[in-house]
Design an enzyme around this catalytic site. Sequence first.
Site, mmCIF file in Angstrom:
data_model
loop_
_atom_site.group_PDB
_atom_site.id
_atom_site.type_symbol
_atom_site.label_atom_id
_atom_site.label_comp_id
_atom_site.label_asym_id
_atom_site.label_seq_id
_atom_site.Cartn_x
_atom_site.Cartn_y
_atom_site.Cartn_z
ATOM 1 N N ASP A 31 10.115 -7.364 22.861
ATOM 2 C CA ASP A 31 11.396 -7.515 23.540
ATOM 3 C C ASP A 31 12.441 -7.970 22.525
ATOM 4 O OD1 ASP A 31 13.571 -8.874 25.160
ATOM 5 O OD2 ASP A 31 12.285 -8.159 26.784
ATOM 6 N N GLY A 94 15.848 -9.300 39.215
ATOM 7 C CA GLY A 94 16.126 -9.441 37.795
ATOM 8 C C GLY A 94 15.901 -8.202 36.957
ATOM 9 N N HIS A 101 8.657 -1.374 33.834
ATOM 10 C CA HIS A 101 8.084 -2.048 32.677
ATOM 11 C C HIS A 101 7.481 -3.378 33.104
ATOM 12 C CE1 HIS A 101 12.283 -3.426 32.957
ATOM 13 N NE2 HIS A 101 11.914 -4.549 32.336
ATOM 14 N N HIS A 103 6.636 -7.217 31.581
ATOM 15 C CA HIS A 103 6.850 -8.206 30.533
ATOM 16 C C HIS A 103 5.531 -8.930 30.319
ATOM 17 C CE1 HIS A 103 11.343 -8.223 30.812
ATOM 18 N NE2 HIS A 103 11.076 -7.802 32.040
#
Length: 115
Positions: A31, A94, A101, A103
Amino acid sequence: MSDSCIFCKIASGEIPARRLYEDDLVLAFEDLSPQAPTHLLVIPRRHLASLLDAKADDEALLGRLHLVAARLARERGHDHGGFRVVTNTLGDAGQSVFHLHVHVLGGRRFAWPPG
């Protein structure tokens, strides 16, 4: 592939990223705005805007996303202290990039509830 999707552009190689894993279904990379010492993203190569767009025939893909997340967390030593896997779906949750995807976050203690 969506022409305007930044993650599709990363998957195609049009935009560079620090790639950590890739196969025929998924791609993982770091990220750019990490929220933890380890903050990785695992995406499907095929464009799905969110988890809501997944269908029954995407079961293998969804499983692969999580297996790759676990593999990468384990490789970084988070299999002892723990790690978090998060999928934000739509704006109120969010999601800011509308390409499915997950996280992978680790390397620090997390609070509950999040956010």
